[in-house]
Scaffold this motif. Structure first.
Motif, PDB file in Angstrom:
ATOM      1  N   TRP A   1       0.814  -1.208   0.000  1.00  0.00           N
ATOM      2  CA  TRP A   1       0.000   0.000   0.000  1.00  0.00           C
ATOM      3  C   TRP A   1       0.855   1.270   0.000  1.00  0.00           C
ATOM      4  CZ3 TRP A   1      -2.492   2.305   4.966  1.00  0.00           C
ATOM      5  CH2 TRP A   1      -3.184   3.491   4.643  1.00  0.00           C
ATOM      6  N   LEU A   2       1.751   1.392   0.967  1.00  0.00           N
ATOM      7  CA  LEU A   2       2.487   2.646   1.159  1.00  0.00           C
ATOM      8  C   LEU A   2       3.960   2.562   0.762  1.00  0.00           C
ATOM      9  CD1 LEU A   2       0.952   3.688   4.604  1.00  0.00           C
ATOM     10  CD2 LEU A   2       0.454   4.673   2.361  1.00  0.00           C
ATOM     11  N   GLY A   3       4.411   1.386   0.359  1.00  0.00           N
ATOM     12  CA  GLY A   3       5.822   1.237   0.041  1.00  0.00           C
ATOM     13  C   GLY A   3       6.110   0.741  -1.357  1.00  0.00           C
ATOM     14  N   GLY A   4       5.103   0.730  -2.222  1.00  0.00           N
ATOM     15  CA  GLY A   4       5.311   0.252  -3.585  1.00  0.00           C
ATOM     16  C   GLY A   4       4.228   0.776  -4.508  1.00  0.00           C
ATOM     17  N   ARG A   5       4.432   0.579  -5.816  1.00  0.00           N
ATOM     18  CA  ARG A   5       3.475   1.094  -6.798  1.00  0.00           C
ATOM     19  C   ARG A   5       2.862   0.002  -7.656  1.00  0.00           C
ATOM     20  NH1 ARG A   5       7.890   4.548  -7.652  1.00  0.00           N
ATOM     21  NH2 ARG A   5       7.609   6.656  -6.760  1.00  0.00           N
ATOM     22  N   LYS A   6       3.068  -1.231  -7.320  1.00  0.00           N
ATOM     23  CA  LYS A   6       2.600  -2.313  -8.195  1.00  0.00           C
ATOM     24  C   LYS A   6       1.087  -2.329  -8.311  1.00  0.00           C
ATOM     25  CE  LYS A   6       3.099  -7.249  -9.089  1.00  0.00           C
ATOM     26  NZ  LYS A   6       3.713  -8.531  -8.645  1.00  0.00           N
ATOM     27  N   TRP A   7       0.399  -1.956  -7.217  1.00  0.00           N
ATOM     28  CA  TRP A   7      -1.060  -2.023  -7.198  1.00  0.00           C
ATOM     29  C   TRP A   7      -1.658  -0.648  -6.962  1.00  0.00           C
ATOM     30  CZ3 TRP A   7      -2.410  -6.585  -8.889  1.00  0.00           C
ATOM     31  CH2 TRP A   7      -1.561  -7.651  -8.671  1.00  0.00           C
ATOM     32  N   PRO A   8      -2.821  -0.360  -7.569  1.00  0.00           N
ATOM     33  CA  PRO A   8      -3.508   0.901  -7.258  1.00  0.00           C
ATOM     34  C   PRO A   8      -3.679   1.033  -5.750  1.00  0.00           C
ATOM     35  CG  PRO A   8      -4.602  -0.220  -9.080  1.00  0.00           C
ATOM     36  CD  PRO A   8      -3.576  -1.175  -8.548  1.00  0.00           C
ATOM     37  N   ALA A   9      -3.359   2.200  -5.203  1.00  0.00           N
ATOM     38  CA  ALA A   9      -3.291   2.366  -3.746  1.00  0.00           C
ATOM     39  C   ALA A   9      -4.588   2.003  -3.034  1.00  0.00           C
ATOM     40  CB  ALA A   9      -2.900   3.808  -3.408  1.00  0.00           C
ATOM     41  N   GLY A  10      -5.716   2.222  -3.685  1.00  0.00           N
ATOM     42  CA  GLY A  10      -6.993   1.946  -3.032  1.00  0.00           C
ATOM     43  C   GLY A  10      -7.224   0.485  -2.730  1.00  0.00           C
ATOM     44  N   LEU A  11      -6.608  -0.414  -3.497  1.00  0.00           N
ATOM     45  CA  LEU A  11      -6.848  -1.848  -3.303  1.00  0.00           C
ATOM     46  C   LEU A  11      -6.236  -2.372  -2.003  1.00  0.00           C
ATOM     47  CD1 LEU A  11      -6.431  -3.167  -6.962  1.00  0.00           C
ATOM     48  CD2 LEU A  11      -8.529  -2.565  -5.759  1.00  0.00           C
ATOM     49  N   PRO A  12      -4.913  -2.231  -1.797  1.00  0.00           N
ATOM     50  CA  PRO A  12      -4.360  -2.703  -0.522  1.00  0.00           C
ATOM     51  C   PRO A  12      -4.907  -1.923   0.670  1.00  0.00           C
ATOM     52  CG  PRO A  12      -2.675  -1.570  -1.826  1.00  0.00           C
ATOM     53  CD  PRO A  12      -3.845  -1.779  -2.717  1.00  0.00           C
ATOM     54  N   PHE A  13      -5.233  -0.630   0.484  1.00  0.00           N
ATOM     55  CA  PHE A  13      -5.816   0.114   1.599  1.00  0.00           C
ATOM     56  C   PHE A  13      -7.120  -0.522   2.044  1.00  0.00           C
ATOM     57  CE2 PHE A  13      -9.212   3.111   2.702  1.00  0.00           C
ATOM     58  CZ  PHE A  13      -8.777   3.465   3.974  1.00  0.00           C
ATOM     59  N   GLN A  14      -7.967  -0.899   1.109  1.00  0.00           N
ATOM     60  CA  GLN A  14      -9.250  -1.485   1.479  1.00  0.00           C
ATOM     61  C   GLN A  14      -9.072  -2.816   2.185  1.00  0.00           C
ATOM     62  OE1 GLN A  14     -11.106  -1.036  -2.517  1.00  0.00           O
ATOM     63  NE2 GLN A  14     -12.701   0.116  -1.474  1.00  0.00           N
ATOM     64  N   TRP A  15      -8.035  -3.576   1.798  1.00  0.00           N
ATOM     65  CA  TRP A  15      -7.757  -4.838   2.506  1.00  0.00           C
ATOM     66  C   TRP A  15      -7.369  -4.534   3.946  1.00  0.00           C
ATOM     67  CZ3 TRP A  15      -4.720  -7.855   5.430  1.00  0.00           C
ATOM     68  CH2 TRP A  15      -4.873  -9.237   5.358  1.00  0.00           C
ATOM     69  N   ILE A  16      -6.446  -3.581   4.130  1.00  0.00           N
ATOM     70  CA  ILE A  16      -6.023  -3.202   5.480  1.00  0.00           C
ATOM     71  C   ILE A  16      -7.212  -2.693   6.287  1.00  0.00           C
ATOM     72  CG2 ILE A  16      -4.658  -1.516   6.794  1.00  0.00           C
ATOM     73  CD1 ILE A  16      -2.946  -3.704   5.684  1.00  0.00           C
ATOM     74  N   GLU A  17      -8.055  -1.891   5.667  1.00  0.00           N
ATOM     75  CA  GLU A  17      -9.216  -1.347   6.378  1.00  0.00           C
ATOM     76  C   GLU A  17     -10.155  -2.458   6.827  1.00  0.00           C
ATOM     77  OE1 GLU A  17     -12.330   2.307   5.884  1.00  0.00           O
ATOM     78  OE2 GLU A  17     -11.983   1.062   4.117  1.00  0.00           O
ATOM     79  N   THR A  18     -10.379  -3.443   5.962  1.00  0.00           N
ATOM     80  CA  THR A  18     -11.236  -4.564   6.332  1.00  0.00           C
ATOM     81  C   THR A  18     -10.625  -5.345   7.491  1.00  0.00           C
ATOM     82  OG1 THR A  18     -11.928  -4.742   4.015  1.00  0.00           O
ATOM     83  CG2 THR A  18     -12.444  -6.593   5.453  1.00  0.00           C
ATOM     84  N   PHE A  19      -9.321  -5.550   7.430  1.00  0.00           N
ATOM     85  CA  PHE A  19      -8.607  -6.235   8.510  1.00  0.00           C
ATOM     86  C   PHE A  19      -8.776  -5.482   9.827  1.00  0.00           C
ATOM     87  CE2 PHE A  19      -4.588  -6.301  10.954  1.00  0.00           C
ATOM     88  CZ  PHE A  19      -4.537  -7.648  11.310  1.00  0.00           C
ATOM     89  N   LEU A  20      -8.570  -4.170   9.806  1.00  0.00           N
ATOM     90  CA  LEU A  20      -8.666  -3.377  11.032  1.00  0.00           C
ATOM     91  C   LEU A  20     -10.102  -3.291  11.540  1.00  0.00           C
ATOM     92  CD1 LEU A  20      -6.208  -0.427  10.284  1.00  0.00           C
ATOM     93  CD2 LEU A  20      -5.814  -2.476  11.638  1.00  0.00           C
ATOM     94  N   THR A  21     -11.048  -3.253  10.623  1.00  0.00           N
ATOM     95  CA  THR A  21     -12.450  -3.222  11.030  1.00  0.00           C
ATOM     96  C   THR A  21     -12.813  -4.493  11.779  1.00  0.00           C
ATOM     97  OG1 THR A  21     -13.073  -1.802   9.173  1.00  0.00           O
ATOM     98  CG2 THR A  21     -14.830  -3.066  10.203  1.00  0.00           C
ATOM     99  N   ARG A  22     -12.421  -5.640  11.209  1.00  0.00           N
ATOM    100  CA  ARG A  22     -12.702  -6.898  11.886  1.00  0.00           C
ATOM    101  C   ARG A  22     -11.925  -6.998  13.196  1.00  0.00           C
ATOM    102  NH1 ARG A  22     -15.055 -11.669  10.716  1.00  0.00           N
ATOM    103  NH2 ARG A  22     -16.569 -10.246   9.814  1.00  0.00           N
ATOM    104  N   LEU A  23     -10.707  -6.488  13.205  1.00  0.00           N
ATOM    105  CA  LEU A  23      -9.916  -6.479  14.431  1.00  0.00           C
ATOM    106  C   LEU A  23     -10.627  -5.652  15.496  1.00  0.00           C
ATOM    107  CD1 LEU A  23      -7.246  -7.362  15.740  1.00  0.00           C
ATOM    108  CD2 LEU A  23      -6.216  -5.275  14.841  1.00  0.00           C
ATOM    109  N   GLY A  24     -11.166  -4.491  15.094  1.00  0.00           N
ATOM    110  CA  GLY A  24     -11.896  -3.649  16.027  1.00  0.00           C
ATOM    111  C   GLY A  24     -13.153  -4.316  16.535  1.00  0.00           C
ATOM    112  N   GLU A  25     -13.872  -4.992  15.631  1.00  0.00           N
ATOM    113  CA  GLU A  25     -15.083  -5.685  16.039  1.00  0.00           C
ATOM    114  C   GLU A  25     -14.767  -6.792  17.041  1.00  0.00           C
ATOM    115  OE1 GLU A  25     -16.372  -6.882  12.232  1.00  0.00           O
ATOM    116  OE2 GLU A  25     -17.483  -5.032  11.814  1.00  0.00           O
TER     117      GLU A  25
END
Length: 388
Positions: free
Chosen positions: A111-135
Motif C-alpha cells: 500500500w504505502l511502500g510500492g506502486r505495483k497495485w492501485p493504492a486503493g486496493l491494498p488500503f481497502q484490505w487493510i481497512e477490512t482487517f482493522l475493522t474486523r480487528l476492532g469488532e
C-alpha cells in the motif's frame, strides 16, 4: 486463493468427524502455518482479486475454523524449525484476525511502500482487517468503543491490559514476544460463532486512512518519504478526495526522489476539481521527464500512452484541439490502442479535417506494426474485436 478460508472450514469439519488421516491433518496444519507466517508465498501470487478482502473476513465461521486449526493439539506439536518462536501464541491469544498479522504487514508494504497495485486496493484490505480487528476487540472487551466512535483508534491499539488473557500486544515486524495464553477451543468450535458483523455508516475517508496509517506505522517499518506521501495521495484520489490528495502529492513533491508518477496523479487531482489548465501544465512536466527515456518498462509505456490520451481530453475541453491531436498521435506512436485511434478519428471529424482523415486512413493502411505482421488498420480492427 480466495477460497482458502472456506476450504479450511470444510476440511475442519472432516477433521472433527475423524475423516482425515493423521498424515493428511498434519499436512494441512503445516501448510497453513507456513503460509500465514511467511506471506512472501502469498505475495508471489497477488492479484486484484486478492485485495477484495471480503472473502478473507466476510464469514466469522471461517475465522473460527482457522482458529480451530491453529489451536489444534497437533499444531502446538509442530517441529520448531517450521513454526517461528512466539508466532502461534500471538496468532491464538486475541482477536482471530491476528492470525493474518504478517499478511497484513505485507499488504501494508504494497500500500504505502510500492506502486505495483492501485493504492486503493491494498488500503481497502487493510481497512477490512482493522475493522474486523476492532469488532473482535469489542467482543472481547464490551466497554471499548464501537466502530465509528471517535475512540476507535484506541480500541485498535493492541497494547491492551496485560492482565487480560484475551489481549495481545502490537509488535514491530519480526518481533515475537507476546504475553498471552493460546486458546483452547472445543472440538466443535468451528460450528459456533456465526453472527455476522453489523453494518454501520463508515467514518470520513480521512479518518479511515489515518486509522490505517497509524496501524501501519506502529506495526511495520515504513519510511515516510516521497513515495509514502505519493501513495497516501493516490489513496485519497481513489476515493475522489481531491483536496486531501493534492496536499499529499504536494508534500511528496518537496521531498527527495519524487517520481514522475506523483506529478501524473497531481495532474489528475487538478482535473478532478475542474482546473484542467493546471492539469495540462502538470502533465506536460511528466512528458518532459519521460521524453526520450529508454528505460521505461512496458507498463510505464502503456501508462504514458494513457496519460497522453487523458491530457488530450483536458486540452479538448479547453479548446486546444491541435495540442489534443498532437498528444493522441504521440500516444499512437507509443502504443496502438482502439481508444487512441477512435478519439483521434473523432477529433478529426468534429473539426472537419477531411485531409487529415484521408491521411489518417492512408497511414493506417500502409504502416505495418512490428512483430504483428499487420497494418495499423488491421491492428486497430483486431484490438477492437478483442475489446468485446
Amino acid at each position: 486463493m480466495k477460497f482458502i478460508l472456506w476450504h479450511l472450514q470444510i476440511v475442519r469439519q472432516d477433521a472433527d468427524d475423524m475423516l482425515l488421516k493423521p498424515s493428511e491433518k498434519d499436512k494441512v496444519i503445516e501448510n497453513l502455518v507456513m503460509l500465514l507466517q511467511d506471506p512472501d508465498r502469498i505475495e508471489q501470487h497477488l492479484d486484484e482479486e486478492f485485495f477484495g478482502g471480503w472473502f478473507w473476513f466476510d464469514r466469522p465461521v471461517n475465522l473460527v475454523a482457522l482458529q480451530a486449526w491453529l489451536c489444534d493439539d497437533d499444531t502446538r506439536h509442530l517441529d520448531r524449525k517450521i513454526i517461528k518462536q512466539g508466532w502461534l501464541r500471538r496468532a491464538t491469544s486475541g482477536p482471530k484476525v491476528l492470525a493474518f498479522q504478517d499478511i497484513a504487514v505485507m499488504v501494508a508494504r504494497n500500500w504505502l511502500g510500492g506502486r505495483k497495485w492501485p493504492a486503493g486496493l491494498p488500503f481497502q484490505w487493510i481497512e477490512t482487517f482493522l475493522t474486523r480487528l476492532g469488532e473482535d476487540q469489542v467482543r472481547l472487551k464490551p466497554t471499548e468503543a464501537a466502530y465509528g466512535d471517535s475512540s476507535i483508534v484506541k480500541s485498535l491499539n493492541l497494547d491492551v491490559d496485560p492482565n487480560n488473557k484475551c489481549g495481545a500486544s502490537g509488535t514491530k515486524e519480526g518481533s515475537s514476544s507476546i504475553e498471552a495464553t493460546p486458546c483452547e477451543p472445543s472440538s466443535d468450535a468451528v460450528r459456533m460463532e456465526t453472527t455476522e458483523p453489523t453494518d454501520a455508516d463508515p467514518p470520513p475517508v480521512h479518518t479511515r486512512v489515518m486509522r490505517a496509517t497509524a496501524w501501519v506505522q506502529r506495526e511495520t517499518v515504513i519510511v515516510t518519504n516521497s513515495l509514502y506521501y505519493e501513495r497516501l495521495g493516490a489513496t485519497y484520489l481513489y476515493f475522489e478526495e481531491n483536496q486531501l490528495a493534492e496536499e499529499a502529492f504536494l508534500k511528496a513533491k518537496i521531498l527527495p526522489d519524487c517520481s514522475w508518477q506523483n506529478s501524473r496523479d497531481l495532474a489528475k487531482t487538478y482535473a478532478n476539481r475542474g482546473a484542467k489548465d493546471l492539469a495540462v501544465k502538470k502533465m506536460e512536466t511528466v512528458f518532459a521527464q519521460l521524453r526520450g527515456r529508454e528505460d521505461l518498462s512496458a507498463a510505464d509505456r502503456e501508462d504514458l500512452a494513457y496519460n497522453l490520451i487523458e491530457a488530450s481530453r483536458w486540452q479538448t475541453a479547453l479548446g486546444n484541439t491541435d495540442d489534443a491531436i498532437g498528444n493522441l498521435r504521440k500516444a499512437n506512436e507509443i502504443e496502438q490502442s482502439v481508444e487512441s485511434y477512435s478519439e483521434l478519428f473523432t477529433l478529426y471529424l468534429e473539426t472537419n479535417r477531411k485531409s487529415e482523415i484521408l491521411k489518417f486512413f492512408d497511414e493506417l493502411g500502409k504502416d505495418v506494426v512490428k512483430d504483428e505482421n499487420l497494418t495499423k488498420f488491421g491492428t486497430m480492427l483486431l484490438k477492437f474485436a478483442e475489446s468485446f
